[in-house]
Design a protein around this motif. Structure first.
Motif, mmCIF file in Angstrom:
data_model
loop_
_atom_site.group_PDB
_atom_site.id
_atom_site.type_symbol
_atom_site.label_atom_id
_atom_site.label_comp_id
_atom_site.label_asym_id
_atom_site.label_seq_id
_atom_site.Cartn_x
_atom_site.Cartn_y
_atom_site.Cartn_z
ATOM 1 N N TYR A 14 13.906 -4.511 15.863
ATOM 2 C CA TYR A 14 13.941 -4.368 14.396
ATOM 3 C C TYR A 14 15.149 -5.108 13.826
ATOM 4 O O TYR A 14 15.018 -5.925 12.911
ATOM 5 C CB TYR A 14 13.984 -2.879 14.029
ATOM 6 C CG TYR A 14 13.915 -2.631 12.545
ATOM 7 C CD1 TYR A 14 12.713 -2.759 11.848
ATOM 8 C CD2 TYR A 14 15.061 -2.288 11.820
ATOM 9 C CE1 TYR A 14 12.655 -2.535 10.482
ATOM 10 C CE2 TYR A 14 14.997 -2.057 10.450
ATOM 11 C CZ TYR A 14 13.792 -2.191 9.782
ATOM 12 O OH TYR A 14 13.728 -1.980 8.422
ATOM 13 N N SER A 66 0.819 -1.226 0.000
ATOM 14 C CA SER A 66 0.000 0.000 0.000
ATOM 15 C C SER A 66 0.848 1.268 0.000
ATOM 16 O O SER A 66 0.346 2.339 -0.354
ATOM 17 C CB SER A 66 -0.919 0.008 1.214
ATOM 18 O OG SER A 66 -0.174 -0.318 2.375
ATOM 19 N N ARG A 67 2.101 1.156 0.442
ATOM 20 C CA ARG A 67 2.944 2.363 0.569
ATOM 21 C C ARG A 67 4.401 1.984 0.317
ATOM 22 O O ARG A 67 4.757 0.809 0.291
ATOM 23 C CB ARG A 67 2.861 2.908 2.004
ATOM 24 C CG ARG A 67 1.509 3.418 2.386
ATOM 25 C CD ARG A 67 1.517 4.030 3.779
ATOM 26 N NE ARG A 67 1.330 3.057 4.842
ATOM 27 C CZ ARG A 67 2.061 2.993 5.947
ATOM 28 N NH1 ARG A 67 3.056 3.840 6.122
ATOM 29 N NH2 ARG A 67 1.819 2.086 6.871
ATOM 30 N N THR A 120 10.511 6.757 2.812
ATOM 31 C CA THR A 120 9.141 6.247 2.964
ATOM 32 C C THR A 120 8.614 6.713 4.319
ATOM 33 O O THR A 120 9.357 7.291 5.119
ATOM 34 C CB THR A 120 9.119 4.703 2.964
ATOM 35 O OG1 THR A 120 9.763 4.257 4.170
ATOM 36 C CG2 THR A 120 9.819 4.098 1.767
ATOM 37 N N LYS A 163 15.154 -8.528 11.447
ATOM 38 C CA LYS A 163 15.704 -8.535 10.097
ATOM 39 C C LYS A 163 16.847 -9.549 9.957
ATOM 40 O O LYS A 163 17.033 -10.146 8.891
ATOM 41 C CB LYS A 163 16.162 -7.128 9.709
ATOM 42 C CG LYS A 163 15.009 -6.120 9.637
ATOM 43 C CD LYS A 163 13.946 -6.552 8.637
ATOM 44 C CE LYS A 163 12.915 -5.473 8.382
ATOM 45 N NZ LYS A 163 11.934 -5.876 7.344
ATOM 46 N N ASN A 167 7.586 -8.106 2.068
ATOM 47 C CA ASN A 167 8.115 -6.751 2.272
ATOM 48 C C ASN A 167 7.514 -6.028 3.476
ATOM 49 O O ASN A 167 8.157 -5.144 4.034
ATOM 50 C CB ASN A 167 7.852 -5.959 0.972
ATOM 51 C CG ASN A 167 7.904 -4.472 1.177
ATOM 52 O OD1 ASN A 167 8.985 -3.876 1.202
ATOM 53 N ND2 ASN A 167 6.746 -3.831 1.361
ATOM 54 N N ARG A 194 -5.909 -0.936 7.115
ATOM 55 C CA ARG A 194 -6.170 0.393 7.684
ATOM 56 C C ARG A 194 -6.871 1.315 6.686
ATOM 57 O O ARG A 194 -7.674 2.145 7.097
ATOM 58 C CB ARG A 194 -4.856 1.047 8.155
ATOM 59 C CG ARG A 194 -4.453 0.617 9.562
ATOM 60 C CD ARG A 194 -3.183 1.320 10.010
ATOM 61 N NE ARG A 194 -1.993 0.685 9.460
ATOM 62 C CZ ARG A 194 -1.269 -0.223 10.126
ATOM 63 N NH1 ARG A 194 -1.601 -0.565 11.352
ATOM 64 N NH2 ARG A 194 -0.211 -0.766 9.566
ATOM 65 N N SER A 221 -2.517 -3.634 5.374
ATOM 66 C CA SER A 221 -2.866 -4.020 6.748
ATOM 67 C C SER A 221 -4.359 -3.995 7.029
ATOM 68 O O SER A 221 -4.806 -4.537 8.033
ATOM 69 C CB SER A 221 -2.187 -3.065 7.733
ATOM 70 O OG SER A 221 -2.828 -1.805 7.681
HETATM 71 N N1 LIG Z 1 12.293 2.837 4.644
HETATM 72 C C1 LIG Z 1 13.485 2.429 5.025
HETATM 73 O O1 LIG Z 1 14.388 3.252 5.319
HETATM 74 C C2 LIG Z 1 13.796 0.958 5.105
HETATM 75 C C3 LIG Z 1 15.126 0.577 5.304
HETATM 76 C C4 LIG Z 1 15.446 -0.773 5.369
HETATM 77 C C5 LIG Z 1 14.453 -1.718 5.243
HETATM 78 N N2 LIG Z 1 13.162 -1.321 5.064
HETATM 79 C C6 LIG Z 1 12.159 -2.380 4.981
HETATM 80 O O2 LIG Z 1 11.415 -2.260 3.791
HETATM 81 C C7 LIG Z 1 10.109 -2.787 3.986
HETATM 82 C C8 LIG Z 1 9.086 -1.770 3.509
HETATM 83 O O3 LIG Z 1 9.258 -0.595 4.309
HETATM 84 P P1 LIG Z 1 8.752 0.845 3.877
HETATM 85 O O4 LIG Z 1 9.832 1.776 4.229
HETATM 86 O O5 LIG Z 1 8.197 0.812 2.503
HETATM 87 O O6 LIG Z 1 7.587 1.023 4.958
HETATM 88 P P2 LIG Z 1 6.232 1.858 4.974
HETATM 89 O O7 LIG Z 1 6.234 2.909 3.932
HETATM 90 O O8 LIG Z 1 6.039 2.232 6.396
HETATM 91 O O9 LIG Z 1 5.146 0.751 4.555
HETATM 92 C C9 LIG Z 1 4.955 -0.344 5.370
HETATM 93 C C10 LIG Z 1 4.053 -1.345 4.701
HETATM 94 O O10 LIG Z 1 3.867 -2.444 5.606
HETATM 95 C C11 LIG Z 1 2.489 -2.585 5.911
HETATM 96 N N3 LIG Z 1 2.262 -2.906 7.308
HETATM 97 C C12 LIG Z 1 2.644 -2.209 8.397
HETATM 98 N N4 LIG Z 1 2.141 -2.779 9.520
HETATM 99 C C13 LIG Z 1 1.426 -3.853 9.117
HETATM 100 C C14 LIG Z 1 0.632 -4.825 9.794
HETATM 101 N N5 LIG Z 1 0.461 -4.818 11.113
HETATM 102 N N6 LIG Z 1 0.021 -5.774 9.056
HETATM 103 C C15 LIG Z 1 0.159 -5.789 7.718
HETATM 104 N N7 LIG Z 1 0.869 -4.897 7.024
HETATM 105 C C16 LIG Z 1 1.504 -3.940 7.712
HETATM 106 C C17 LIG Z 1 1.858 -1.223 5.599
HETATM 107 O O11 LIG Z 1 0.477 -1.396 5.336
HETATM 108 P P3 LIG Z 1 -0.600 -0.196 5.609
HETATM 109 O O12 LIG Z 1 -0.298 0.888 4.604
HETATM 110 O O13 LIG Z 1 -1.909 -0.848 5.378
HETATM 111 O O14 LIG Z 1 -0.359 0.269 6.991
HETATM 112 C C18 LIG Z 1 2.676 -0.766 4.403
HETATM 113 O O15 LIG Z 1 2.176 -1.320 3.226
HETATM 114 C C19 LIG Z 1 9.999 -3.111 5.478
HETATM 115 O O16 LIG Z 1 10.189 -4.477 5.688
HETATM 116 C C20 LIG Z 1 11.130 -2.300 6.079
HETATM 117 O O17 LIG Z 1 11.583 -2.860 7.286
HETATM 118 C C21 LIG Z 1 12.816 -0.008 4.984
#
Ligand SMILES: NC(=O)c1ccc[n+]([C@@H]2O[C@H](COP(=O)([O-])OP(=O)(O)OC[C@H]3O[C@@H](n4cnc5c(N)ncnc54)[C@H](OP(=O)(O)O)[C@@H]3O)[C@@H](O)[C@H]2O)c1
Length: 258
Positions: free
Chosen positions: A165, A16-17, A200, A169, A88, A41, A39
């Motif tokens: 976290y 979704s994001r 993000t 990971k 993801n 939401r 999720s």
């Molecule tokens: N951004 C960074 O700097 C970064 C760095 C390293 C790794 N990552 C990893 O990359 C992946 C994606 O992260 P992002 O930065 O794109 O995060 P984000 O923009 O916060 O998006 C998180 C996604 O996970 C879903 N989610 C969160 N809580 C959930 C729950 N309880 N049940 C089901 N879905 C849930 C959200 O769904 P809703 O929209 O419905 O809430 C959303 O689609 C993650 O695994 C993160 O750890 C991110």
């Protein structure tokens, strides 16, 4: 070299994001039919987003790992077959080491449930399906590809307030290796991607605190946009990188080179 996913079906969690959304868009642009998990939401927005990509939206709150089994079943029912899983979805929850134990454990349990246990349940369902398809086909080919999204934190560690976290990971990385080793002869490839900071919602707090410092951690002078992480994920899922199975690829702008 042609990256063409026409005829393939993919399930993307956390679509979704952020990174998941960019991955879903790029998978669809490469010809795949995509199930976009969220999720629950914002169901209306998720439906519209899926419609725009010609895919489907599926809600599952992964704080409950049993919901990951429901997610898999729903994706299978809707698409008949799932060839690619992009695991993801994730959360980043702060808990000071000085916090009261109940509060600390609440954050720990949430992060481990969403980032690791639910991912493991989804992977368990997916590999069982792929192994069955592989056995039924009688051929040696790869029938299923899992791409996990971990983090630089798996290798570098994270701040004291984000022990859960980094631990979650690290678990994702070793689970990816184990699936690659255990199911390779059963038609499954499993590869990871470990991003550094990406612009993000998850990183918004850190970016707000000191964007310049985060940019300066990278050798190229800026953190990644989600659209710059997604191509690596799609490439690894495409079948063009199957001999990389078991590995996790860093996408962190050389902010941590291992
Ligand atoms: N951004 C960074 O700097 C970064 C760095 C390293 C790794 N990552 C990893 O990359 C992946 C994606 O992260 P992002 O930065 O794109 O995060 P984000 O923009 O916060 O998006 C998180 C996604 O996970 C879903 N989610 C969160 N809580 C959930 C729950 N309880 N049940 C089901 N879905 C849930 C959200 O769904 P809703 O929209 O419905 O809430 C959303 O689609 C993650 O695994 C993160 O750890 C991110």
């Amino acid at each position: 070299m042609t990256l063409d996913l026409t005829g393939k079906t993919a399930l993307v969690t956390g679509a979704s994001r952020g990174i998941g959304r960019a991955v879903a868009e790029q998978l669809a642009a490469s010809g795949a039919r995509v199930a976009l998990h969220h999720s629950g939401r914002s169901p209306e927005a998720a439906r519209e987003q899926a419609d725009a990509l010609g895919g489907i939206a599926i809600a599952a709150d992964l704080r409950d790992p049993r919901a990951a089994q429901g997610l898999w079943r729903e994706a299978m029912e809707a698409m008949g077959r799932v060839d690619i899983v992009i695991a993801n979805a994730g959360v980043f929850v702060e808990a000071s080491p000085e916090a009261d134990l109940d509060e600390w454990l609440e954050a720990w349990d949430t992060v481990l449930a969403v980032n690791l246990t639910s991912l493991a349940v989804l992977a368990k369902e997916a590999v069982a399906h792929w192994a069955e398809r592989h056995a039924a086909s009688g051929a040696e080919e790869i029938v299923g590809r899992l791409v996990t999204v971990s983090s630089r934190a798996a290798f570098r560690g994270d701040d004291p307030a984000f022990l859960s976290y980094a631990a979650s990971k690290g678990g994702v990385v070793s689970l990816t290796k184990s699936i690659a080793r255990g199911w390779g002869r059963r038609g499954v490839v499993a590869i990871g991607v470990a991003p550094g900071f990406v612009r993000t919602d998850m990183a918004a707090g850190s970016i707000e605190q000191d964007a310049a410092a985060l940019d300066a951690q990278t050798s190229i002078g800026r953190i990644a946009e989600p659209e710059e992480v997604a191509p690596t994920v799609v490439f690894l899922a495409s079948g063009l990188a199957d001999h990389a199975t078991g590995t996790t690829v860093d996408v962190n702008g050389a902010s941590f080179v291992r």
